[in-house]
Design an enzyme around this catalytic site. Structure first.
Site, PDB file in Angstrom:
ATOM      1  N   ASP A 192       0.814  -1.227   0.000  1.00 43.15           N
ATOM      2  CA  ASP A 192       0.000   0.000   0.000  1.00 43.15           C
ATOM      3  C   ASP A 192       0.845   1.274   0.000  1.00 43.15           C
ATOM      4  O   ASP A 192       0.296   2.378   0.111  1.00 43.15           O
ATOM      5  CB  ASP A 192      -0.910   0.022   1.244  1.00 43.15           C
ATOM      6  N   ARG A 211       0.817  -1.621   7.655  1.00 42.72           N
ATOM      7  CA  ARG A 211       1.310  -0.392   7.021  1.00 42.72           C
ATOM      8  C   ARG A 211       2.254   0.409   7.923  1.00 42.72           C
ATOM      9  O   ARG A 211       2.723   1.482   7.514  1.00 42.72           O
ATOM     10  CB  ARG A 211       0.126   0.503   6.588  1.00 42.72           C
ATOM     11  N   ARG A 267      -9.858   5.592  11.123  1.00 54.39           N
ATOM     12  CA  ARG A 267      -8.403   5.498  11.175  1.00 54.39           C
ATOM     13  C   ARG A 267      -7.807   6.502  12.169  1.00 54.39           C
ATOM     14  O   ARG A 267      -7.254   6.116  13.190  1.00 54.39           O
ATOM     15  CB  ARG A 267      -7.808   5.730   9.776  1.00 54.39           C
ATOM     16  N   HIS A 317     -11.352   7.015   5.001  1.00 57.79           N
ATOM     17  CA  HIS A 317     -10.483   8.185   5.138  1.00 57.79           C
ATOM     18  C   HIS A 317     -11.280   9.405   4.676  1.00 57.79           C
ATOM     19  O   HIS A 317     -12.059   9.306   3.721  1.00 57.79           O
ATOM     20  CB  HIS A 317      -9.256   8.092   4.210  1.00 57.79           C
ATOM     21  N   CYS A 336      -5.214   9.499  -3.052  1.00 58.76           N
ATOM     22  CA  CYS A 336      -4.463   8.574  -2.191  1.00 58.76           C
ATOM     23  C   CYS A 336      -3.026   8.410  -2.680  1.00 58.76           C
ATOM     24  O   CYS A 336      -2.121   8.176  -1.882  1.00 58.76           O
ATOM     25  CB  CYS A 336      -5.104   7.198  -2.168  1.00 58.76           C
TER      26      CYS A 336
HETATM   27  N1  ARG Z   1      -5.364  -0.010   1.249  1.00 50.83           N
HETATM   28  C1  ARG Z   1      -5.097   1.279   1.798  1.00 50.83           C
HETATM   29  C2  ARG Z   1      -5.630   1.363   3.210  1.00 50.83           C
HETATM   30  O1  ARG Z   1      -6.703   0.849   3.453  1.00 50.83           O
HETATM   31  C3  ARG Z   1      -5.669   2.342   0.938  1.00 50.83           C
HETATM   32  C4  ARG Z   1      -5.293   3.729   1.376  1.00 50.83           C
HETATM   33  C5  ARG Z   1      -5.901   4.786   0.535  1.00 50.83           C
HETATM   34  N2  ARG Z   1      -5.384   6.044   0.857  1.00 50.83           N
HETATM   35  C6  ARG Z   1      -6.115   7.162   1.071  1.00 50.83           C
HETATM   36  N3  ARG Z   1      -5.495   8.286   1.226  1.00 50.83           N
HETATM   37  N4  ARG Z   1      -7.414   7.104   1.181  1.00 50.83           N
HETATM   38  O2  ARG Z   1      -5.027   1.931   4.087  1.00 50.83           O
END
Ligand code: ARG
Length: 283
Positions: A80, A105, A151, A180, A274
């Site tokens: 990612d 991550r 998040r 997000h 993203c």
């Molecule tokens: N697979 C990543 C996650 O879930 C995607 C992140 C996408 N980034 C964003 N800025 N929305 O963290």
């Protein structure tokens, strides 16, 4: 009202583009090997070669608009990492470092911080609180909008406000597809935004209406193709091509849509924004 009505051609304002500097990460190691949002299906996987092709077109679009694009080396085992927006928040030359929610991550935060320090950003804060950089912090001229609910921790909003000396306004996300803030809202310029109201709690919708009475509103169909994960320079808006309703709305308000196909990256829950971290220099 679910979507914004078009303006008559004569009433469409002339928009002004500002040159930007972006950081991006080529998706050489892109894959869907875990699921941390509802878009991700490890059983279905993803095609890294196709992701690289689509990403190259995104980068070419930025260069074509006159923006500067810097690159960070992708790290094997961090599929990612292409989603550079999550790597940090850079405002006024200061770097507020990311601290990821998911262990998969976690290593990305230090990798982006190291790159930024190497590029000369020495005024940095490695925050104590969970936050996913520009995924959940969107910067306008007078305010930073900050998402929470999936998040980024509320405490990180306070931490960012103190460190950056900018007012941070909390917005609560309620739909797991829009985990997000940058999947549900994007700044059109320094003073206005476009968003999908259904992604927000009733209180946060009321806050957005009060702050941005002239916001452009997008419908569910555009949100569901990650159309709100767009990047505007004040005039040109790089946006997923499938978001046809939003593209028409942008056009009808004097913006120039720049459609891109990032369908492969959407399999991980990401779009143009993203993939893009804005580097804002000291004023
Ligand atoms: N697979 C990543 C996650 O879930 C995607 C992140 C996408 N980034 C964003 N800025 N929305 O963290």
């Amino acid at each position: 009202m679910t979507v914004s009505p078009a303006l008559e051609p004569a009433a469409r304002p002339v928009r002004t583009a500002l040159r930007r500097r972006y950081l991006m990460c080529r998706p050489e190691h892109f894959a869907v090997t875990y699921a941390i949002n509802p878009w991700m299906d490890p059983g279905a996987g993803a095609d890294a070669a196709r992701a690289v092709e689509q990403w190259e077109a995104l980068r070419a679009a930025y260069l074509g608009l006159g923006h500067e694009v810097s690159l960070i080396d992708p790290i094997p085992g961090l599929p990612d990492m292409v989603f550079a927006a999550n790597g940090a928040l850079v405002v006024g030359g200061r770097v507020y470092g990311a601290r990821f929610t998911h262990p998969e991550r976690a290593a990305e935060g230090p990798a982006y911080m190291e790159w930024l320090r190497g590029d000369g950003f020495t005024d940095t804060l490695e925050g104590l609180h969970t936050n996913e950089g520009e995924g959940d912090f969107l910067t306008l001229d007078h305010v930073i909008l900050a998402g929470t609910g999936f998040r980024t921790d509320l405490a990180a909003h306070q931490e960012a406000q103190e460190f950056l000396g900018r007012p941070v306004v909390t917005l609560r996300l309620v739909d797991p597809r829009f985990y997000h803030l940058d999947t549900a809202l994007f700044p059109l310029d320094g003073g206005n935004v476009a968003y999908y109201p259904g992604a927000f709690s009733p209180g946060s919708r009321a806050v957005l209406e009060r702050l941005f009475p002239d916001a452009l509103l997008a419908g569910e169909a555009d949100a569901a193709v990650l159309g709100l994960n767009a990047v505007s320079d004040g005039r040109n808006v790089v946006v997923n091509a499938e978001a046809t309703g939003l593209i028409a709305t942008l056009d009808a308000h004097g913006y120039t849509p720049v459609p891109v196909d990032l369908s492969e990256l959407r399999k991980a829950g990401g779009g143009p924004k993203c993939c893009t971290l804005e580097l804002r220099p000291a004023a």
